[in-house]
Design a protein around this motif. Structure first.
Motif, mmCIF file in Angstrom:
data_model
loop_
_atom_site.group_PDB
_atom_site.id
_atom_site.type_symbol
_atom_site.label_atom_id
_atom_site.label_comp_id
_atom_site.label_asym_id
_atom_site.label_seq_id
_atom_site.Cartn_x
_atom_site.Cartn_y
_atom_site.Cartn_z
ATOM 1 N N GLU A 27 0.831 -1.196 0.000
ATOM 2 C CA GLU A 27 0.000 0.000 0.000
ATOM 3 C C GLU A 27 0.871 1.254 0.000
ATOM 4 N N TYR A 28 1.932 1.199 0.821
ATOM 5 C CA TYR A 28 2.802 2.377 0.887
ATOM 6 C C TYR A 28 3.690 2.489 -0.352
ATOM 7 N N MET A 29 4.068 1.316 -0.914
ATOM 8 C CA MET A 29 4.821 1.371 -2.173
ATOM 9 C C MET A 29 3.998 2.071 -3.246
ATOM 10 N N LYS A 30 2.722 1.675 -3.323
ATOM 11 C CA LYS A 30 1.845 2.274 -4.334
ATOM 12 C C LYS A 30 1.730 3.771 -4.105
ATOM 13 N N MET A 31 1.637 4.124 -2.817
ATOM 14 C CA MET A 31 1.506 5.533 -2.512
ATOM 15 C C MET A 31 2.753 6.280 -2.978
ATOM 16 N N PHE A 32 3.912 5.693 -2.740
ATOM 17 C CA PHE A 32 5.168 6.322 -3.155
ATOM 18 C C PHE A 32 5.204 6.459 -4.669
ATOM 19 N N VAL A 33 4.841 5.381 -5.385
ATOM 20 C CA VAL A 33 4.891 5.413 -6.846
ATOM 21 C C VAL A 33 3.939 6.471 -7.396
ATOM 22 N N ASN A 34 2.740 6.507 -6.824
ATOM 23 C CA ASN A 34 1.771 7.489 -7.313
ATOM 24 C C ASN A 34 2.234 8.911 -7.062
ATOM 25 N N SER A 35 2.792 9.139 -5.862
ATOM 26 C CA SER A 35 3.288 10.487 -5.585
ATOM 27 C C SER A 35 4.439 10.829 -6.510
ATOM 28 N N ALA A 36 5.282 9.831 -6.794
ATOM 29 C CA ALA A 36 6.397 10.087 -7.709
ATOM 30 C C ALA A 36 5.873 10.449 -9.096
ATOM 31 N N LEU A 37 4.808 9.770 -9.526
ATOM 32 C CA LEU A 37 4.237 10.089 -10.841
ATOM 33 C C LEU A 37 3.688 11.508 -10.864
ATOM 34 N N VAL A 38 2.956 11.872 -9.799
ATOM 35 C CA VAL A 38 2.424 13.234 -9.739
ATOM 36 C C VAL A 38 3.565 14.232 -9.807
ATOM 37 N N THR A 39 4.628 13.941 -9.046
ATOM 38 C CA THR A 39 5.785 14.841 -9.041
ATOM 39 C C THR A 39 6.398 14.961 -10.427
ATOM 40 N N LEU A 40 6.588 13.817 -11.082
ATOM 41 C CA LEU A 40 7.252 13.832 -12.375
ATOM 42 C C LEU A 40 6.393 14.529 -13.427
ATOM 43 N N LEU A 41 5.086 14.287 -13.385
ATOM 44 C CA LEU A 41 4.236 14.826 -14.444
ATOM 45 C C LEU A 41 3.915 16.293 -14.247
ATOM 46 N N TYR A 42 3.711 16.704 -12.988
ATOM 47 C CA TYR A 42 3.177 18.052 -12.787
ATOM 48 C C TYR A 42 4.084 18.979 -11.995
ATOM 49 N N LEU A 43 4.927 18.434 -11.122
ATOM 50 C CA LEU A 43 5.706 19.322 -10.247
ATOM 51 C C LEU A 43 7.152 19.465 -10.713
ATOM 52 N N GLY A 44 7.401 19.162 -11.946
ATOM 53 C CA GLY A 44 8.747 19.385 -12.460
ATOM 54 C C GLY A 44 9.794 18.399 -11.997
ATOM 55 N N GLY A 45 9.376 17.244 -11.475
ATOM 56 C CA GLY A 45 10.344 16.213 -11.099
ATOM 57 C C GLY A 45 11.388 16.725 -10.143
ATOM 58 N N TRP A 46 12.653 16.643 -10.549
ATOM 59 C CA TRP A 46 13.762 17.043 -9.667
ATOM 60 C C TRP A 46 14.167 18.492 -9.893
ATOM 61 N N ASP A 47 13.305 19.239 -10.499
ATOM 62 C CA ASP A 47 13.627 20.641 -10.793
ATOM 63 C C ASP A 47 13.654 21.447 -9.499
#
Lengths: 156, 522, 325
Positions: C241-261
């Motif tokens: 459950e927490y892995m999924k949460m991490f992956v989903n948050s990472a996707l949101v970050t990568l798609l909308y929050l500029g990733g590692w910018d």
């Protein structure tokens, strides 16, 4: 297949080190079997902000498959006795039982009644007794601390 | 009352008219359909065993929703073959009372579908509340020795249709708030039928009372409902006092009214806390409500010495006096409560998710609400302005200024609104009384050596209308004590509320009726 | 691929895999600790304090205990399915990590269509959940499993449609490229606020977290499809459950929050910071909102989220034309 599984479990158990004993005592997940008055003090008041059982790592999962301690708080009736037995059988080892309140210990004020089993230890083995009618939340916290200090040969 | 034999009709000074009828068993059906037309609430069946006279008496209690009439209909049955026609088709709420009378006394009700035991297991032997019941024939130990499937009999009886299956909720389930079992007949995600099964914590309190002194019953009566223990011990004490005709000191009356209202607030807070996790907030509202409840428990601890069970009321007064610091503390806490109630309303009433889950769910209103015997907040949410505190006042309620919150929709949301507003009204009541407590005695001595008479005393419990029936035939112990619980009938009305809803709504509906299994099973 | 390429690639692959797994597993324990602490704070209590400093060792104790618990298999359960599904669920939770770049340097693999692959892998797990529910041989898990399948019907379409807006703007399915185009221009959060909102809510649905935790609704279904799992199987499910949460948050970050910018600090720091901000948001929502009913969720999805995500696509086309002009 079963025998292999059993053997593996045995080997694993035999290899239990101090860290496992440490972990078992520090992670008491509890199923609250709230039957009468004590149900308001022990799962409820103790879970709330003032007493906060989660400080000791207590989680109340709702399925008996995932718990370590069965907390029987309240009067055990003859209609209910076999359900408690089933619930106890559904729990995985190592498992413990906590009898909370006079009713669960000896029948309390309803001892003489026609439908009451005098004490849950007539049905399942009990490890920890918490007296009181109902016990105060502090008594329950003392019980958790006792559990952490050592129980059933798993002490430090 | 037409052609019915009216035994006595008496006007009580404050509490309204009390009518006692003596009828033959056949007349009960015509009487109850007549009373239903005149909007009377069915309160319960009290059975009393008289082994010496070789008879069983049934007393049907009705209360008018319009004025303050309170009706007793008494009928006598032969002890060997007690048979009486059913009224469960007129008042479906009577169904469980009839089953209870069968279970505990062996009274047979004719003309109804099946008469099963309700509080005791199906294979129980004997009827325990009969005076000559002795012994312990029921062998519970054989069941616990080996693996025993408790609901095994259910499956044989029911043929599973296509797409229909049975879901057993409980006895140990997060939604049950105690121990009871709900058998749901489900097609897909829709509930076709919901049948509650109770009696898992039946302790036989009524039988135990027959072996105790009048004073000893007070702590036992408190354990009927642990959510509001004070209101039940007070109910019993008030009943005994009005049986004896004792007038307790005025200071005691003030203190009693205050603690009763404090208990109502505590109980409603507890309900609010227990209800919101049912809807699926990750315990946030639970902990907020319990946080406030703890402050009220502190007050109770100051007044009585106990957190949950108090053993506070005494026949003829209360056990301890109230001091000035406690009064200050009550005032502070009530002021706090007001702001917290606003906070709860902010969290819940402005939450679209909450509204969607509660509005239009579990509707029971109009005549159906009377027939199923709803009382208390559930009845007021169904559009009836009925409150025992107003309709036939006791203690000091006659002179107090407070409103009865009424909502028309009869759904889960309006039950929530009624309870929130009742907390405000209770706080208003306490504020009226708190500064005016008269000086003087808080307890007086009462002679309990030789009590005779019978009484049915009604109060407004946080969950609805509660009643105690006491029959004393001299001596130090009562002949029969019966507690009428509001949650008992509210729970039985689940059978009407559940069908047609989704399984997910089950949690909301069960939560909304404010269960306390202690008072259901007794 | 020549031998020389392989010789360069292989050590790099092994090293980054180990690095990412290390970051991830430490982070997983920290997320669980963080969630328990945060929920406690929102509840006005302290939460875990007694085991280790600040209760940091609590999750380790829980994990060790779950490992040694007895493994129970119900009589009616299908043994193979019951044994296999928890590892499969955990596997489908951890597999996207092979495709998600943690920074422009730290990544395991970088295929052409990584976004598509991640979304595809994420959508497998409801099938395993359904399988776990049916395999448990008891009624609550079956209902929970079917609810999980139904829930997938409602979130998958808006999830993909809203991600499509990002793809249209950046013109690529590659996560690295998507982040690169955000670094060059601006974060897609500002260009696609509607898409961000839809993607976020669909992510919560995918996570099966409150208010969309319908498959494991505690007050109705005891523990939903997890009811019959004990010991380490339950541990794996909890972890996934927490892995999924991490992956989903990472996707949101990568798609909308500029990733590692981000300025100054190393890229990995910015990435993890943003991921944890989104996780914070998830937890916050979890403790605040009520659970929806199944039909209400479907209504929410088909009446609102899908039309809105189509509208979002339309807006994206307009944006694209304007930027192009």
């Amino acid at each position: 297949m079963d025998k292999v599984r059993e053997l593996l479990t045995k080997i694993f158990r035999a290899a239990l080190g101090w860290e496992v004993r440490w972990a078992i005592r520090r992670s008491p997940w509890m199923l609250h079997f709230g039957m009468r008055c004590c149900a308001l003090e022990i799962p409820l008041a103790v879970a709330a902000s003032r007493f906060d059982q989660e400080r000791w790592g207590v989680i109340p999962p709702s399925s008996p498959r995932q718990v370590d301690i069965l907390v029987v708080n309240g009067t055990v009736t003859k209609k209910m006795a076999h359900s408690i037995k089933i619930l106890y059988d559904q729990m995985p080892e190592p498992k413990f039982v906590m009898a909370v309140g006079e009713c669960a210990i000896c029948g309390g004020p309803f001892k003489d009644s026609y439908s009451v089993v005098p004490g849950v230890d007539k049905v399942i083995p009990v490890d920890i007794y918490v007296p009181g009618c109902p016990p105060r939340p502090e008594a329950f916290i003392k019980a958790i601390e006792d559990f952490r200090r050592g129980i059933w040969g798993i002490s430090e | 009352m037409g052609d019915l034999r009216v035994k006595e009709e008496e006007l009580l000074s404050e509490r309204g008219k009390e009518v006692k009828l003596e009828i033959s068993p056949e007349e009960i059906r015509s009487l109850s359909s007549k009373l239903l037309k005149e909007r009377h609430q069915f309160l319960g069946i009290t059975a009393v065993d008289f082994p010496r006279e070789n008879k069983i008496e049934l007393i049907y209690h009705f209360a008018s929703l319009e004025d303050s009439t309170f009706i007793w209909a008494r009928l006598e049955l032969n002890r060997e073959s007690p048979e009486v026609p059913t009224i469960s088709d007129i008042y479906p709420g009577a169904d469980w009372h009839e089953r209870e009378a069968y279970d505990l006394f062996g009274v047979i009700f004719t003309g109804r579908e099946e008469l099963k035991r309700i509080l005791l297991p199906d294979d129980w032997i004997g009827h325990p509340l009969r005076k000559d019941y002795s012994g312990d024939e029921y062998d519970w130990q054989s069941q616990t020795k080996e693996f025993y499937y408790p609901f095994g009999t259910v499956k044989e009886k029911i043929k599973e249709e296509d797409g229909v299956f049975y879901l057993h909720v409980g006895p140990q389930h997060p939604v049950t708030h105690g121990l009871w079992r709900l058998q749901l007949k489900v097609r897909g995600d829709t509930i076709l039928e919901g049948t509650p099964d109770i009696g898992y914590i039946h302790c036989g309190i009524e039988k135990l009372c027959e072996g105790l002194n009048y004073e000893q019953i007070v702590p036992l009566s408190e354990r009927i409902c642990y959510g509001s223990g004070m209101s039940w011990s007070m109910l019993y004490v008030l009943g005994v006092e009005s049986l004896l005709g004792v007038e307790p000191p005025e200071r005691a009356q003030y203190i009693r009214t205050i603690v009763l209202e404090l208990q109502r607030i505590t109980s409603h807070l507890l309900w609010l806390g227990a209800f919101c996790p049912d809807l699926g907030t990750y315990h946030s509202m639970l902990l907020y409500a319990i946080r406030e409840r703890e402050k009220f428990l502190d007050i109770f601890e100051r007044i009585t010495g106990g957190r949950l069970l108090y053993n506070y009321p005494r026949i003829g007064g209360v056990s301890r006096d109230i001091d000035d610091r406690t009064i200050e503390k009550i005032k502070e806490t009530l002021k706090d409560l007001e702001s917290h109630l606003e906070e709860y309303e902010d969290i819940l009433d402005k939450n679209e998710f909450f509204l969607v889950r509660t509005k239009g769910v579990g509707v029971l209103r109009g005549e159906e609400a009377i027939r199923w015997g709803l009382t208390g907040p559930c009845l007021r949410a169904a559009g009836f302005k009925y409150d025992v505190r107003k309709n036939s006042p006791y203690l000091l309620y006659a002179d107090l200024d407070f409103e009865i919150p009424v909502y028309k929709e009869g759904d889960v949301y309006s039950r929530y609104r009624v309870r929130i507003e009742e907390m405000r009204e209770s706080s208003k009541i306490i504020n009226q009384l708190i500064d005016e407590i008269p000086k003087g005695e808080y307890r007086k001595k009462v002679n309990l050596r030789n009590v005779e008479g019978e009484i049915a005393f009604r109060t407004e419990d946080p969950r609805g209308e509660s009643m105690v029936y006491i029959l004393a035939k001299g001596g130090e112990k009562p002949h029969r004590v019966k507690f009428r619980s509001p949650a008992y009938m509210n729970l039985s009305a689940l059978r009407r509320m559940l069908p047609g809803h989704k399984v997910a709504d089950m949690a909301a509906i069960v939560g909304s009726i404010d269960l306390c299994m202690g008072e259901v099973d007794r | 691929m020549t031998l020389q390429d392989l010789l360069i690639y292989l050590p790099r692959f092994v090293l980054t895999s180990i690095l990412i797994l290390l970051i991830f597993s430490v982070d997983l324990i920290m997320i669980i600790w963080f969630e328990r602490k945060l929920i406690g704070r929102i509840h006005h209590r302290r939460s875990i304090t007694e085991t280790g400093p600040f209760g940091l060792l609590q999750n380790i104790a829980d994990f060790i205990k779950l490992m040694v618990k007895e493994d129970l298999i119900p009589k009616k359960a299908n043994r193979i399915i019951h044994d296999l599904t928890p590892p499969l669920i955990a596997f489908s939770g951890i597999l996207p990590l092979a495709l998600i770049p943690f920074s422009s340097e730290i990544y395991v693999s970088n295929p052409e269509n990584s976004l598509l692959l991640v979304l595809a892998i994420c959508s497998i797990s409801p099938f395993f959940v359904l399988l776990a529910g049916i395999g448990s041989g008891s009624k609550y898990p079956v209902i929970g499993g079917f609810r999980a399948a139904l829930q997938m019907v409602s979130y998958e379409i808006p999830l993909v449609l809203s991600a499509l807006g990002v793809v249209m703007l950046s013109g690529t399915f590659n996560l690295m490229e998507i982040v690169r185009s955000q670094v060059e221009n601006t974060w897609y959060l500002f260009l696609q606020p509607l898409g961000f909102f839809i993607f976020l809510s669909s992510s919560i649905m995918e996570n099966e977290r409150s208010p969309f935790d319908i498959p494991e609704a505690e007050s109705e279904l005891v523990a939903g499809w997890r009811t019959e799992f004990s010991s380490i199987k339950f541990g794996l499910i909890m972890g996934s459950e927490y892995m999924k949460m991490f992956v989903n948050s990472a996707l949101v970050t990568l798609l909308y929050l500029g990733g590692w910018d981000g300025p100054l600090l190393p890229e990995i720091f910015w990435f993890l910071l943003k991921v944890h901000l989104i996780i914070f948001l998830f937890i916050w929502i979890r403790v605040t909102l009520m659970r929806l009913r199944m039909d209400q969720l479907l209504k929410l999805s088909w009446n609102y989220l899908i039309p809105l995500s189509l509208l979002n696509l339309l807006l994206t086309i307009v944006e694209k034309v304007m930027i192009g002009a």
